[in-house]
Design an enzyme around this catalytic site. Structure first.
Site, PDB file in Angstrom:
ATOM      1  N   LYS A 148      98.799 -54.081  29.205  1.00 63.60           N
ATOM      2  CA  LYS A 148      98.862 -55.140  28.190  1.00 63.60           C
ATOM      3  C   LYS A 148      97.905 -54.799  27.052  1.00 63.60           C
ATOM      4  O   LYS A 148      96.754 -54.436  27.294  1.00 63.60           O
ATOM      5  CB  LYS A 148      98.462 -56.491  28.794  1.00 63.60           C
ATOM      6  CG  LYS A 148      99.514 -57.066  29.695  1.00 63.60           C
ATOM      7  CD  LYS A 148      99.475 -58.591  29.716  1.00 63.60           C
ATOM      8  CE  LYS A 148      98.380 -59.137  30.581  1.00 63.60           C
ATOM      9  NZ  LYS A 148      98.380 -60.613  30.626  1.00 63.60           N
ATOM     10  N   GLU A 190      86.012 -60.900  38.335  1.00 61.59           N
ATOM     11  CA  GLU A 190      87.367 -60.357  38.539  1.00 61.59           C
ATOM     12  C   GLU A 190      87.437 -59.551  39.842  1.00 61.59           C
ATOM     13  O   GLU A 190      88.503 -59.458  40.467  1.00 61.59           O
ATOM     14  CB  GLU A 190      87.786 -59.476  37.351  1.00 61.59           C
ATOM     15  CG  GLU A 190      87.916 -60.223  36.026  1.00 61.59           C
ATOM     16  CD  GLU A 190      89.110 -61.185  35.956  1.00 61.59           C
ATOM     17  OE1 GLU A 190      89.982 -61.168  36.842  1.00 61.59           O
ATOM     18  OE2 GLU A 190      89.155 -61.974  34.986  1.00 61.59           O
ATOM     19  N   GLU A 242     105.025 -59.166  33.394  1.00 63.26           N
ATOM     20  CA  GLU A 242     104.514 -60.472  33.791  1.00 63.26           C
ATOM     21  C   GLU A 242     105.612 -61.491  34.048  1.00 63.26           C
ATOM     22  O   GLU A 242     105.561 -62.619  33.572  1.00 63.26           O
ATOM     23  CB  GLU A 242     103.582 -60.990  32.678  1.00 63.26           C
ATOM     24  CG  GLU A 242     102.380 -61.713  33.204  1.00 63.26           C
ATOM     25  CD  GLU A 242     101.324 -61.941  32.136  1.00 63.26           C
ATOM     26  OE1 GLU A 242     101.649 -61.911  30.943  1.00 63.26           O
ATOM     27  OE2 GLU A 242     100.174 -62.131  32.523  1.00 63.26           O
ATOM     28  N   ARG A 246     102.866 -60.615  38.969  1.00 63.27           N
ATOM     29  CA  ARG A 246     101.631 -60.463  38.212  1.00 63.27           C
ATOM     30  C   ARG A 246     100.879 -61.780  38.014  1.00 63.27           C
ATOM     31  O   ARG A 246      99.674 -61.781  37.744  1.00 63.27           O
ATOM     32  CB  ARG A 246     101.987 -59.829  36.854  1.00 63.27           C
ATOM     33  CG  ARG A 246     100.820 -59.268  36.122  1.00 63.27           C
ATOM     34  CD  ARG A 246     101.289 -58.309  35.045  1.00 63.27           C
ATOM     35  NE  ARG A 246     100.147 -57.923  34.254  1.00 63.27           N
ATOM     36  CZ  ARG A 246     100.073 -56.802  33.540  1.00 63.27           C
ATOM     37  NH1 ARG A 246     101.074 -55.967  33.517  1.00 63.27           N
ATOM     38  NH2 ARG A 246      99.006 -56.518  32.862  1.00 63.27           N
ATOM     39  N   ASN A 250      96.308 -64.392  37.749  1.00 63.82           N
ATOM     40  CA  ASN A 250      95.848 -65.540  36.981  1.00 63.82           C
ATOM     41  C   ASN A 250      94.986 -66.487  37.825  1.00 63.82           C
ATOM     42  O   ASN A 250      94.592 -67.548  37.358  1.00 63.82           O
ATOM     43  CB  ASN A 250      97.083 -66.287  36.459  1.00 63.82           C
ATOM     44  CG  ASN A 250      96.869 -66.764  35.042  1.00 63.82           C
ATOM     45  OD1 ASN A 250      96.069 -66.174  34.308  1.00 63.82           O
ATOM     46  ND2 ASN A 250      97.554 -67.825  34.672  1.00 63.82           N
ATOM     47  N   HIS A 257      90.420 -70.298  31.374  1.00 66.86           N
ATOM     48  CA  HIS A 257      90.764 -70.157  29.955  1.00 66.86           C
ATOM     49  C   HIS A 257      90.446 -71.432  29.180  1.00 66.86           C
ATOM     50  O   HIS A 257      89.998 -71.378  28.035  1.00 66.86           O
ATOM     51  CB  HIS A 257      92.263 -69.847  29.791  1.00 66.86           C
ATOM     52  CG  HIS A 257      92.594 -68.409  30.058  1.00 66.86           C
ATOM     53  ND1 HIS A 257      93.807 -68.012  30.573  1.00 66.86           N
ATOM     54  CD2 HIS A 257      91.883 -67.277  29.866  1.00 66.86           C
ATOM     55  CE1 HIS A 257      93.818 -66.691  30.695  1.00 66.86           C
ATOM     56  NE2 HIS A 257      92.660 -66.228  30.271  1.00 66.86           N
TER      57      HIS A 257
HETATM   58  N1  LIG Z   1      94.662 -56.234  28.348  1.00 64.80           N
HETATM   59  C1  LIG Z   1      94.331 -56.921  29.407  1.00 64.80           C
HETATM   60  O1  LIG Z   1      95.052 -56.979  30.406  1.00 64.80           O
HETATM   61  C2  LIG Z   1      93.009 -57.637  29.410  1.00 64.80           C
HETATM   62  C3  LIG Z   1      92.519 -58.158  30.612  1.00 64.80           C
HETATM   63  C4  LIG Z   1      91.270 -58.774  30.610  1.00 64.80           C
HETATM   64  C5  LIG Z   1      90.555 -58.883  29.432  1.00 64.80           C
HETATM   65  N2  LIG Z   1      91.061 -58.369  28.281  1.00 64.80           N
HETATM   66  C6  LIG Z   1      90.305 -58.462  27.020  1.00 64.80           C
HETATM   67  O2  LIG Z   1      89.058 -57.796  27.182  1.00 64.80           O
HETATM   68  C7  LIG Z   1      88.142 -58.340  26.247  1.00 64.80           C
HETATM   69  C8  LIG Z   1      86.790 -58.506  26.899  1.00 64.80           C
HETATM   70  O3  LIG Z   1      86.363 -57.256  27.340  1.00 64.80           O
HETATM   71  P1  LIG Z   1      84.827 -56.973  27.738  1.00 64.80           P
HETATM   72  O4  LIG Z   1      84.294 -58.054  28.572  1.00 64.80           O
HETATM   73  O5  LIG Z   1      84.836 -55.584  28.253  1.00 64.80           O
HETATM   74  O6  LIG Z   1      84.048 -57.149  26.373  1.00 64.80           O
HETATM   75  P2  LIG Z   1      83.920 -56.311  25.023  1.00 64.80           P
HETATM   76  O7  LIG Z   1      84.868 -55.208  24.882  1.00 64.80           O
HETATM   77  O8  LIG Z   1      83.912 -57.338  23.962  1.00 64.80           O
HETATM   78  O9  LIG Z   1      82.470 -55.671  25.161  1.00 64.80           O
HETATM   79  C9  LIG Z   1      81.351 -56.508  25.327  1.00 64.80           C
HETATM   80  C10 LIG Z   1      80.106 -55.853  24.695  1.00 64.80           C
HETATM   81  O10 LIG Z   1      79.652 -54.795  25.534  1.00 64.80           O
HETATM   82  C11 LIG Z   1      79.382 -53.639  24.753  1.00 64.80           C
HETATM   83  N3  LIG Z   1      79.553 -52.499  25.651  1.00 64.80           N
HETATM   84  C12 LIG Z   1      80.686 -51.978  26.124  1.00 64.80           C
HETATM   85  N4  LIG Z   1      80.421 -51.013  27.015  1.00 64.80           N
HETATM   86  C13 LIG Z   1      79.073 -50.913  27.095  1.00 64.80           C
HETATM   87  C14 LIG Z   1      78.181 -50.104  27.846  1.00 64.80           C
HETATM   88  N5  LIG Z   1      78.631 -49.220  28.741  1.00 64.80           N
HETATM   89  N6  LIG Z   1      76.866 -50.265  27.648  1.00 64.80           N
HETATM   90  C15 LIG Z   1      76.394 -51.192  26.785  1.00 64.80           C
HETATM   91  N7  LIG Z   1      77.170 -52.005  26.058  1.00 64.80           N
HETATM   92  C16 LIG Z   1      78.504 -51.858  26.216  1.00 64.80           C
HETATM   93  C17 LIG Z   1      80.388 -53.724  23.647  1.00 64.80           C
HETATM   94  O11 LIG Z   1      79.993 -52.925  22.549  1.00 64.80           O
HETATM   95  C18 LIG Z   1      80.375 -55.212  23.344  1.00 64.80           C
HETATM   96  O12 LIG Z   1      79.300 -55.556  22.504  1.00 64.80           O
HETATM   97  C19 LIG Z   1      88.743 -59.628  25.731  1.00 64.80           C
HETATM   98  O13 LIG Z   1      89.168 -59.436  24.402  1.00 64.80           O
HETATM   99  C20 LIG Z   1      89.934 -59.868  26.634  1.00 64.80           C
HETATM  100  O14 LIG Z   1      90.987 -60.540  25.971  1.00 64.80           O
HETATM  101  C21 LIG Z   1      92.274 -57.749  28.252  1.00 64.80           C
END
Ligand SMILES: NC(=O)c1ccc[n+]([C@@H]2O[C@H](COP(=O)([O-])OP(=O)(O)OC[C@H]3O[C@@H](n4cnc5c(N)ncnc54)[C@H](O)[C@@H]3O)[C@@H](O)[C@H]2O)c1
Length: 366
Positions: A148, A190, A242, A246, A250, A257
């Site tokens: 996704k 998760e 989905e 899948r 959720n 959410h």
């Molecule tokens: N596509 C999907 O199926 C799916 C599933 C779950 C979540 N998501 C999406 O994922 C996003 C959230 O992802 P996230 O929680 O990874 O947050 P993010 O990508 O926003 O990263 C959070 C922060 O961590 C920093 N960061 C990343 N890796 C790091 C590291 N190794 N060391 C230090 N800092 C680091 C980033 O620069 C950022 O400031 C949301 O936009 C959500 O919608 C997508």
């Protein structure tokens, strides 16, 4: 280097389906990238946030060392990358560099960056090869696996996107060492979810090693990550779009959410999902579907990791209205993934308001 000094072999987790791919998990596994990119690509665009310099430098030197021409595309940090303006900037960079359909995109970063990189890869020339290098726990166990991709609009999160499975995913557990502890713990929600919906060994591992579980350098981190990825892989491979299976992913997310939304995303995703799972467990318990000890186990395992199990922010009515407009609600009928036991997910369709309120009272003590 003697055999005992050699790094352990990385684990390869196959995600089957019509476009199968591997998720590779290990420490210092950047060298796996070129195998996933395949033979055809000449140019590789590396999409990444401004931070993560050392990860990006590793990826870039690995790729240039293998003869690829690397195009560096830096995007804003975190959620600020997930919009059409940033996507358009990336499209322009690809256009100026003359990217063809046989070239490839590598997304390095958390879920926000991999969602944006995936969206750009899905849309450029109607789809080019994509390899993801998630650097957050949430990215590894959730966002980068499953195909996704999404960007946000002014009206909401993830409203525009495409299903575009990657050609491979490289999870370098060593990259998690710089991740803030609160982000790591949020990602563990998760992992706990994967335990409750499909793999009880995850719960045992977490309960037996609470100290180790909360640090990426701990002895159990890699196993937890691998197990959670296997759960996600097994679910998504039969249901890319989905339609059915899948939806069990959720679990905890319907209320989760809503909490994120009413809190204007100041609550971390994992924290909101943690409360959401306790709520779902209470729903199932009160509905007579889940036994007391399993419902209670949600609280103990989540609390032990430092995740919240109660919420006293917005009033119930506001949460209820927010859940009703969630894009995964059908018409305005609410449906929740609940458990009939550990690793036995099911659906609770349109529960009546007394049941919802009774469950909410258990997570929102006055
Ligand atoms: N596509 C999907 O199926 C799916 C599933 C779950 C979540 N998501 C999406 O994922 C996003 C959230 O992802 P996230 O929680 O990874 O947050 P993010 O990508 O926003 O990263 C959070 C922060 O961590 C920093 N960061 C990343 N890796 C790091 C590291 N190794 N060391 C230090 N800092 C680091 C980033 O620069 C950022 O400031 C949301 O936009 C959500 O919608 C997508």
């Amino acid at each position: 280097v003697s055999a005992t000094d050699a790094a352990p072999q990385p684990t390869r987790i196959r995600v089957r389906g019509h476009a199968p791919y591997d998720v590779i998990v290990g420490s210092g596994v950047t060298a796996e990238l070129s195998g996933l990119l395949g033979q055809g690509a000449l140019r590789v665009a590396v999409i990444h946030p401004p931070a993560l310099r050392s990860c990006v430098a590793d990826v870039t030197s690995e790729l240039t060392g293998r003869g690829y021409r690397v195009l560096d595309i830096e995007v804003p940090d975190a959620e600020d990358a997930k919009n059409v303006t940033v996507a358009a900037t990336a499209w322009s960079a690809l256009g100026r560099a003359g990217f063809t359909r046989s070239d490839a995109i590598v997304g390095v970063g958390g879920g926000s960056t991999t969602d944006l990189a995936g969206f750009v890869a899905a849309t450029w020339l109607r789809g080019v090869r994509l390899v993801l290098v998630p650097t957050t726990l949430l990215g590894m166990v959730d966002a980068a696996v499953g195909g996704k991709t999404a960007i946000n609009t002014a009206e909401g999160k993830n409203l525009v996107g495409v299903f575009h499975p990657p050609a491979g995913v490289v999870c370098d557990v060593a990259s998690l060492s710089t991740l803030p502890r609160s982000d790591y713990i949020s990602g563990l929600a998760e992992v706990v979810k994967a335990g409750f919906i499909a793999d009880p060994d995850i719960l045992d591992l977490l309960e037996r090693n609470p100290e180790e579980a909360v640090t990426p350098a701990g002895a159990v981190a890699a196993e937890l990550i691998e197990r959670a990825i296997r759960v996600k892989a097994a679910v998504v491979e039969g249901d890319l779009r989905e339609h059915g299976a899948r939806q069990i992913l959720n679990y905890g997310h319907t209320l989760g959410h809503a909490i994120e939304k009413v809190e204007r995303y100041r609550w971390r995703h994992g924290a909101a999902v943690s409360v959401g799972m306790v709520f779902a467990a209470e729903l199932a318990r009160i509905a007579g579907r889940l036994d007391d000890p399993t419902a209670e186990r949600h609280r103990t395992v989540l609390a032990q990791l430092g995740l919240p199990t109660t919420y006293t922010g917005a009033p119930w009515n506001e949460l209820l209205d927010t859940m009703r407009v969630d894009k995964k609600a059908r018409a305005d009928r609410l449906r929740f993934i609940v458990l009939d036991g550990i690793a036995q997910p099911g659906v609770l369709e349109a529960p009546d308001s007394a049941l919802l309120e009774a469950a909410y009272a258990r997570v929102s003590p006055s």
